[in-house]
Design a protein around this motif. Structure first.
Motif, PDB file in Angstrom:
ATOM      1  N   ALA A  64      10.840   2.406   8.217  1.00  0.00           N
ATOM      2  CA  ALA A  64      10.831   2.719   7.194  1.00  0.00           C
ATOM      3  C   ALA A  64      12.235   2.596   6.101  1.00  0.00           C
ATOM      4  N   ALA A  65      13.222   3.101   7.157  1.00  0.00           N
ATOM      5  CA  ALA A  65      14.571   3.160   5.275  1.00  0.00           C
ATOM      6  C   ALA A  65      14.328   1.603   5.558  1.00  0.00           C
ATOM      7  N   GLU A  66      14.363   0.428   6.286  1.00  0.00           N
ATOM      8  CA  GLU A  66      14.540  -0.774   5.868  1.00  0.00           C
ATOM      9  C   GLU A  66      13.811  -1.607   4.523  1.00  0.00           C
ATOM     10  N   HIS A  67      12.394  -0.811   4.916  1.00  0.00           N
ATOM     11  CA  HIS A  67      10.934  -1.906   3.884  1.00  0.00           C
ATOM     12  C   HIS A  67      10.662  -0.432   3.243  1.00  0.00           C
ATOM     13  N   LEU A  68       9.877   0.462   3.707  1.00  0.00           N
ATOM     14  CA  LEU A  68       8.784   1.326   3.318  1.00  0.00           C
ATOM     15  C   LEU A  68       9.572   1.899   2.192  1.00  0.00           C
ATOM     16  N   ARG A  69      11.082   2.557   1.726  1.00  0.00           N
ATOM     17  CA  ARG A  69      11.450   3.152   1.001  1.00  0.00           C
ATOM     18  C   ARG A  69      11.461   2.489  -0.477  1.00  0.00           C
ATOM     19  N   GLY A  70      11.555   0.489  -0.117  1.00  0.00           N
ATOM     20  CA  GLY A  70      11.436   0.257  -1.381  1.00  0.00           C
ATOM     21  C   GLY A  70      10.484  -0.361  -1.928  1.00  0.00           C
ATOM     22  N   LEU A  71       9.568   0.170  -0.946  1.00  0.00           N
ATOM     23  CA  LEU A  71       7.731  -0.216  -1.098  1.00  0.00           C
ATOM     24  C   LEU A  71       7.287   0.797  -2.174  1.00  0.00           C
ATOM     25  N   ALA A  72       8.138   2.513  -1.323  1.00  0.00           N
ATOM     26  CA  ALA A  72       7.743   3.260  -2.349  1.00  0.00           C
ATOM     27  C   ALA A  72       7.746   3.333  -3.575  1.00  0.00           C
ATOM     28  N   ALA A  73       8.973   3.276  -3.829  1.00  0.00           N
ATOM     29  CA  ALA A  73       9.589   2.882  -5.699  1.00  0.00           C
ATOM     30  C   ALA A  73       8.318   1.317  -6.637  1.00  0.00           C
ATOM     31  N   ALA A  74       8.563   0.953  -5.495  1.00  0.00           N
ATOM     32  CA  ALA A  74       8.018  -0.523  -6.362  1.00  0.00           C
ATOM     33  C   ALA A  74       6.449  -0.030  -6.893  1.00  0.00           C
ATOM     34  N   VAL A  75       5.390   0.940  -5.165  1.00  0.00           N
ATOM     35  CA  VAL A  75       4.284   1.564  -6.063  1.00  0.00           C
ATOM     36  C   VAL A  75       4.846   2.153  -7.301  1.00  0.00           C
ATOM     37  N   ARG A  76       5.382   3.168  -7.199  1.00  0.00           N
ATOM     38  CA  ARG A  76       5.493   4.320  -8.319  1.00  0.00           C
ATOM     39  C   ARG A  76       5.331   3.936  -9.628  1.00  0.00           C
ATOM     40  N   ALA A  77       5.988   1.964  -9.470  1.00  0.00           N
ATOM     41  CA  ALA A  77       6.212   1.505 -10.489  1.00  0.00           C
ATOM     42  C   ALA A  77       5.612   0.556 -11.463  1.00  0.00           C
ATOM     43  N   GLU A  78       4.507   0.181 -10.288  1.00  0.00           N
ATOM     44  CA  GLU A  78       3.273  -0.163 -10.331  1.00  0.00           C
ATOM     45  C   GLU A  78       1.730   0.262 -11.334  1.00  0.00           C
ATOM     46  N   PRO A  79       1.214   0.373 -12.579  1.00  0.00           N
ATOM     47  CA  PRO A  79       0.118   0.849 -12.952  1.00  0.00           C
ATOM     48  C   PRO A  79      -0.883   0.496 -12.331  1.00  0.00           C
ATOM     49  N   ASP A  80      -1.504  -0.343 -12.297  1.00  0.00           N
ATOM     50  CA  ASP A  80      -2.465  -1.126 -12.111  1.00  0.00           C
ATOM     51  C   ASP A  80      -2.967  -1.101 -10.503  1.00  0.00           C
ATOM     52  N   PRO A  81      -3.591  -0.282  -9.975  1.00  0.00           N
ATOM     53  CA  PRO A  81      -4.428   0.521  -8.333  1.00  0.00           C
ATOM     54  C   PRO A  81      -4.315  -1.070  -7.116  1.00  0.00           C
ATOM     55  N   LEU A  82      -4.880  -2.540  -7.919  1.00  0.00           N
ATOM     56  CA  LEU A  82      -4.937  -3.185  -6.926  1.00  0.00           C
ATOM     57  C   LEU A  82      -3.308  -4.048  -6.518  1.00  0.00           C
ATOM     58  N   THR A  83      -2.778  -4.616  -7.826  1.00  0.00           N
ATOM     59  CA  THR A  83      -1.973  -4.982  -7.406  1.00  0.00           C
ATOM     60  C   THR A  83      -0.592  -3.699  -7.234  1.00  0.00           C
ATOM     61  N   ARG A  84      -0.608  -2.770  -7.079  1.00  0.00           N
ATOM     62  CA  ARG A  84       0.458  -1.716  -6.466  1.00  0.00           C
ATOM     63  C   ARG A  84      -0.279  -1.994  -4.884  1.00  0.00           C
ATOM     64  N   ALA A  85      -1.557  -2.156  -5.057  1.00  0.00           N
ATOM     65  CA  ALA A  85      -2.102  -2.497  -3.050  1.00  0.00           C
ATOM     66  C   ALA A  85      -1.258  -3.506  -2.400  1.00  0.00           C
ATOM     67  N   MET A  86      -1.161  -4.322  -3.203  1.00  0.00           N
ATOM     68  CA  MET A  86      -1.082  -5.474  -2.862  1.00  0.00           C
ATOM     69  C   MET A  86       0.401  -5.990  -2.178  1.00  0.00           C
ATOM     70  N   LEU A  87       1.075  -4.843  -2.689  1.00  0.00           N
ATOM     71  CA  LEU A  87       2.321  -4.988  -2.803  1.00  0.00           C
ATOM     72  C   LEU A  87       2.640  -5.195  -1.139  1.00  0.00           C
ATOM     73  N   ALA A  88       2.143  -4.192  -0.673  1.00  0.00           N
ATOM     74  CA  ALA A  88       1.521  -3.684   0.973  1.00  0.00           C
ATOM     75  C   ALA A  88       1.568  -5.106   2.264  1.00  0.00           C
ATOM     76  N   ARG A  89       1.279  -5.726   1.474  1.00  0.00           N
ATOM     77  CA  ARG A  89       0.979  -6.532   2.312  1.00  0.00           C
ATOM     78  C   ARG A  89       2.053  -7.298   3.188  1.00  0.00           C
ATOM     79  N   PRO A  90       2.634  -7.773   2.419  1.00  0.00           N
ATOM     80  CA  PRO A  90       3.649  -8.893   3.536  1.00  0.00           C
ATOM     81  C   PRO A  90       5.023  -7.980   4.243  1.00  0.00           C
ATOM     82  N   VAL A  91       4.598  -6.485   3.684  1.00  0.00           N
ATOM     83  CA  VAL A  91       6.031  -5.139   4.850  1.00  0.00           C
ATOM     84  C   VAL A  91       4.317  -5.161   5.890  1.00  0.00           C
ATOM     85  N   ILE A  92       3.059  -5.157   5.813  1.00  0.00           N
ATOM     86  CA  ILE A  92       1.981  -4.231   6.599  1.00  0.00           C
ATOM     87  C   ILE A  92       2.612  -6.005   7.802  1.00  0.00           C
ATOM     88  N   GLU A  93       2.030  -7.502   7.339  1.00  0.00           N
ATOM     89  CA  GLU A  93       2.240  -8.657   8.218  1.00  0.00           C
ATOM     90  C   GLU A  93       4.677  -8.182   9.036  1.00  0.00           C
TER      91      GLU A  93
END
Length: 408
Positions: A22-51
């Motif tokens: 969580a410290a290595e991957h999820l904090r940065g992801l959460a910040a990127a999600v908050r900054a992205e206005p489009d719901p589809l684009t921000r959801a796609m940010l999770a894919r590399p982290v899930i991988e």
């Protein structure tokens, strides 16, 4: 002593691994999600982290050991969920799709169905997704009523042909709009409400995305409204028998409902840390930090007690669900209702403690409030579904109020 509240060495290792990821991957992801206005684009940010999470075996940790995974207890699942959800509950929900979509497979699937449907989620690579296609745009609180489930499964030779609209479940659309790897569909067959599992090959080309919801909280969840048109699925993918879907659906929501208690704990925990730091460092123009005022320390003390209470209740509930204890339905309902509503109450109190500064989108506590507001209404709304289920339980002839605690 049979009952212990101490984590085992293995659970301590799980906690450390989950917290480190969580410290290595999820904090940065959460910040990127908050900054992205489009719901589809921000959801796609999770894919590399899930991988990355799949590669490290975290997805297997949500599949019970008897079915090939590494989840050995409900407490293990709770530890993992809390450590991730305090930073990114939306990614945690996305990864945890199998927790609900596979539950009826475990309960009613044949050995062949279990092996085939679970296999994608035992992988060591990729970003496999599962969705429980239950809710419909017109509402599903009365899905068991004669006209409550509108999605239909029409027999056609050796197949069912499924048509209808579904909403709210995470990743109904899959990563590319052609559906997830596995979709457990609540539908109306000739014999009544039934559960039919559609695999990726059946869904591709037959899923129309009507809308990706723009949510105020859990913003990284890919939450969509879709239309299923002429989804052709072999009859061999029916779970149990036609008409068994009502009971299977209700049971499927036991683990996900109970887990809402831990999501609420994560939101309260994150907000408490912010409020405590604020109270111990801010004077608000006075001579001393505001924690020196009795009213402020009272709010923090009450909040901390409620966090601990919900955590232990949810540990017990998830343990009962995973072990199929008879108390599981009641404990899961209490974890869902009490946990989610306590979460909203505590978050509201902590916002008031901080004051008007908390109302600024730039102040981190408001994000936890947005998330907490979702928990009373997702995974079965407390008023429309869960309290009705508790009512049915309480009026069952012979109900023993001490049984769930083991004190009966």
């Amino acid at each position: 002593m049979a009952v212990s509240f101490l984590l085992s060495p293995e659970q301590e290792q799980l906690k450390a691994a989950a917290r480190g990821f969580a410290a290595e991957h999820l904090r940065g992801l959460a910040a990127a999600v908050r900054a992205e206005p489009d719901p589809l684009t921000r959801a796609m940010l999770a894919r590399p982290v899930i991988e990355k999470a799949v590669g490290l075996g975290f997805l297997k940790g949500l599949v019970p050991a008897p079915f090939g995974g590494s989840a050995s207890s409900g407490v293990d699942a709770a530890i993992f969920i809390e450590e991730w959800a305090v930073h990114s509950p939306d990614l945690t929900i996305s990864l945890a799709g199998p927790l609900i979509a596979l539950a009826p497979v475990y309960e009613a699937g044949t050995p062949e169905q279990v092996q085939r449907f679970v296999a994608p989620f035992l992988a060591d690579s990729g970003a496999p997704l599962a969705a429980m296609a239950f809710s419909e745009p017109e509402g599903s609180a009365n899905f068991d009523a004669p006209t409550g489930t509108r999605t239909t499964a029409t027999p056609d030779g050796d197949d069912y042909v499924i048509n209808g609209r579904k909403a709210w479940a995470s990743h109904l659309s899959g990563w590319d709009g052609d559906g997830p790897d596995l979709m457990t569909i609540v539908c109306r067959a000739p014999g009544g409400v039934s559960l039919i599992v559609a695999e990726r090959e059946h869904l591709a080309g037959h899923v129309e995305v009507e809308e990706h919801y723009d949510l105020p909280g859990l913003r990284g969840c890919l939450t969509s409204r879709v239309r299923l048109h002429d989804v052709r699925v072999p009859r061999a993918n029916l779970l149990g028998s036609e008409g068994q879907g009502v009971a299977l659906t209700r049971n499927a929501f036991l683990p996900s409902g109970a887990s809402i208690g831990i999501f609420a704990v994560a939101a309260m925990r994150g907000a408490f840390d912010i409020a405590l730091r604020f109270a111990t460092t801010e004077t608000r123009g006075g001579a001393v930090p505001i924690i020196d005022h009795q009213a402020v320390s009272d709010v923090l003390a009450d909040a901390k007690g409620k966090i601990e209470a919900v955590r232990l209740l949810t540990w017990r509930a998830l343990d009962a669900v995973m072990s199929q204890h008879p108390a599981a339905p009641e404990l899961a309902l209490h974890a869902k209702v009490f946990g989610s509503e306590t979460g909203v109450e505590v978050l509201n109190d902590l916002v008031k403690l901080v004051g008007v500064t908390a109302y600024d989108e730039a102040f981190p506590i408001v994000e936890y409030l947005h998330e907490a507001l979702a928990y009373p209404v997702i995974e079965g709304s407390n008023i429309g579904v869960r309290r009705r289920q508790l009512q049915d339980l309480l009026r069952t002839p012979g109900y023993d109020p001490l049984a769930a605690s083991g004190m009966g």
